[in-house]
Scaffold this active site. Structure first.
Site, short mmCIF file in Angstrom:
data_model
loop_
_atom_site.label_atom_id
_atom_site.label_comp_id
_atom_site.label_asym_id
_atom_site.label_seq_id
_atom_site.Cartn_x
_atom_site.Cartn_y
_atom_site.Cartn_z
CD GLU A 191 2.10 0.23 -7.05
OE1 GLU A 191 0.89 0.31 -6.81
OE2 GLU A 191 2.89 -0.48 -6.38
CE LYS A 214 -2.64 -7.00 -1.39
NZ LYS A 214 -2.47 -6.47 -2.76
CD GLU A 245 -1.02 -9.92 -3.64
OE1 GLU A 245 -0.21 -9.01 -3.34
OE2 GLU A 245 -0.69 -11.11 -3.76
CE LYS A 259 7.19 -7.61 -4.12
NZ LYS A 259 5.92 -7.38 -3.39
CD GLU A 270 5.73 -11.11 -3.29
OE1 GLU A 270 5.21 -9.97 -3.22
OE2 GLU A 270 5.07 -12.15 -3.42
#
Length: 435
Positions: free
Chosen positions: A244, A194, A288, A425, A421
């Site tokens: 986060e 990834k 993911e 964001k 995406e």
């Protein structure tokens, strides 16, 4: 009397006292002095007040950090000690039992400071700490008195609406599509599993922007997020409102998380709910997210006596919702914040897996240096620490603002979907000045 006026008068009174031994010295050798004022039963004020206070202070650097639970806020000005080596910063913190603020850039550069003045607000009280070096005490006192001349000043929030003159993205869709295809080819060749690719878009306005005002707007709009500002000089600042957590440590108890996998929040509540259910069951996003879990657990495995991973849940924000798994661990004795930061940062949620080849691909393909974007900001002290991941962020330089947003790329990624995406964001910041 305002809280800032009260702090100013009380600090000036203490600094005027002739007996230095009244101060709280931070070591047996009396190298550092902390003058502390505690205000109990603080009257409720808007969180933006502390940003407007920072905006009016001429002493740099400025540091602002508010946790996403909204029960801890730090606002600091000046620096009496700076650290570019993480080990040195932690050794200093441990020796003097003192809180340092700062963080690590994505590429690994370390910046921590002992602020000249630190305001710390929790749900019960405000604690203000002024730090002096006793070796040059007379000069230090005069420096502090000069700093205090402006401490009671609070700026107004700017109400003007700056106009965008130009917009420029580092990568257009064609380049983005090419980068993703190259990433997928490398994944198929097993160079990594990834990689997180990002874009940077710079807007130029007809007048200077206020980082403090923009972050104050973001506080009100982007709920459930960490809010942060780091400004080393008046003309430049890095701000953001991130969902986060990198990690939170209370003594030996560590909390971290895997936040990866994204879908839209729309004005249609039923569609948003369908999106939520889809995200919880989607194979690509689940995979993911699991890669991030595996990455964190693997890096922590020899530092913890136990580790637990919760089942997947949804973290909903203003424009998007994320797949999240919370992780709890008990650290072994002698494991430090240096260990935690170096092992967890940057996670597979912002870099990739394995970390080193993913970071090398990012450096070669993205076309810009991330700096503080996808880095981490927060604090540590002997008994506790907390850091966020610097997402939904922007760099402000006078009349320019550069927005950053990224997406995790795995073998099943679609360039168009990932482009949408990062556009969603980026709205966390772009929505502050774009109708």
């Amino acid at each position: 009397m305002s809280i800032f006026n009260e702090l100013k008068q009380r600090f000036i009174t203490l600094l005027s006292e002739p007996n230095v031994h009244q101060f709280n010295c931070l070591s047996d050798h009396l190298d550092w002095i902390k003058i502390e004022i505690v205000v109990e039963q603080l009257e409720p004020v808007q969180d933006s007040l502390w940003l407007h206070w920072l905006k009016q202070q001429p002493t740099f650097p400025h540091f602002f950090w508010q946790n996403r639970s909204n029960n801890l806020l730090l606002a600091t000005i000046g620096a009496v000690e700076t650290f570019s080596q993480l080990e040195c910063a932690e050794q200093f913190s441990q020796q003097f039992g003192i809180k340092l603020v700062g963080g690590l850039k994505f590429e690994g550069e370390c910046q921590f400071i002992l602020p000249r003045l630190c305001l710390e607000k929790n749900l019960q009280k405000l604690t203000a700490c002024l730090y002096l070096n006793k070796q040059n005490l007379a000069e230090e006192i005069q420096t502090c008195l000069a700093l205090l001349t402006n401490v009671d000043k609070v700026a107004d929030e700017t109400v003007s609406k700056p106009q965008i003159i130009t917009t420029n993205a580092v990568n257009d869709f064609d380049v983005w599509q090419s980068n993703i295809q190259q990433a997928i080819d490398n994944i198929k060749q097993q160079e990594f599993r990834k990689v997180v690719l990002a874009n940077a878009t710079t807007f130029v306005f007809n007048q200077p922007l206020s980082a403090y005002d923009l972050l104050a707007i973001s506080q009100r709009k982007n709920l459930g997020c960490y809010h942060f500002l780091w400004a080393e000089q008046p003309s430049q600042a890095f701000i953001g409102s991130s969902p986060e957590r990198l990690y939170k440590r209370e003594d030996r108890q560590l909390r971290t998380e895997a936040l990866a996998g994204t879908v839209a929040v729309t004005s249609d509540l039923e569609q948003t709910e369908r999106n939520r259910l889809w995200l919880l069951s989607d194979q690509k996003n689940t995979y993911e997210n699991q890669l991030v879990v595996d990455d964190i657990c693997d890096h922590l495995k020899d530092c913890v006596s136990q580790i637990n991973v919760n089942s997947a849940e949804i973290k909903r924000l203003h424009n998007v919702q994320h797949l999240r798994r919370k992780i709890q661990a008990t650290l072994k004795e002698q494991v430090s914040d240096v260990d935690c930061l170096m092992r967890i940062q940057p996670t597979a949620a912002v870099a990739g897996l394995p970390r080193l080849p993913a970071k090398q691909f990012i450096a070669e393909q993205e076309g810009f240096e991330r700096g503080w974007y996808a880095g981490t900001l927060g604090y540590f002290q002997p008994q506790s620490a907390e850091f966020c991941v610097n997402l939904r962020s922007a760099k402000i330089q006078q009349n320019q603002i550069t927005l950053y947003a990224g997406a995790g790329i795995v073998e099943g990624s679609d360039p168009e979907t990932e482009w949408q995406e990062i556009e969603r964001k980026a709205l966390a910041m772009a929505g502050l000045f774009v109708a």
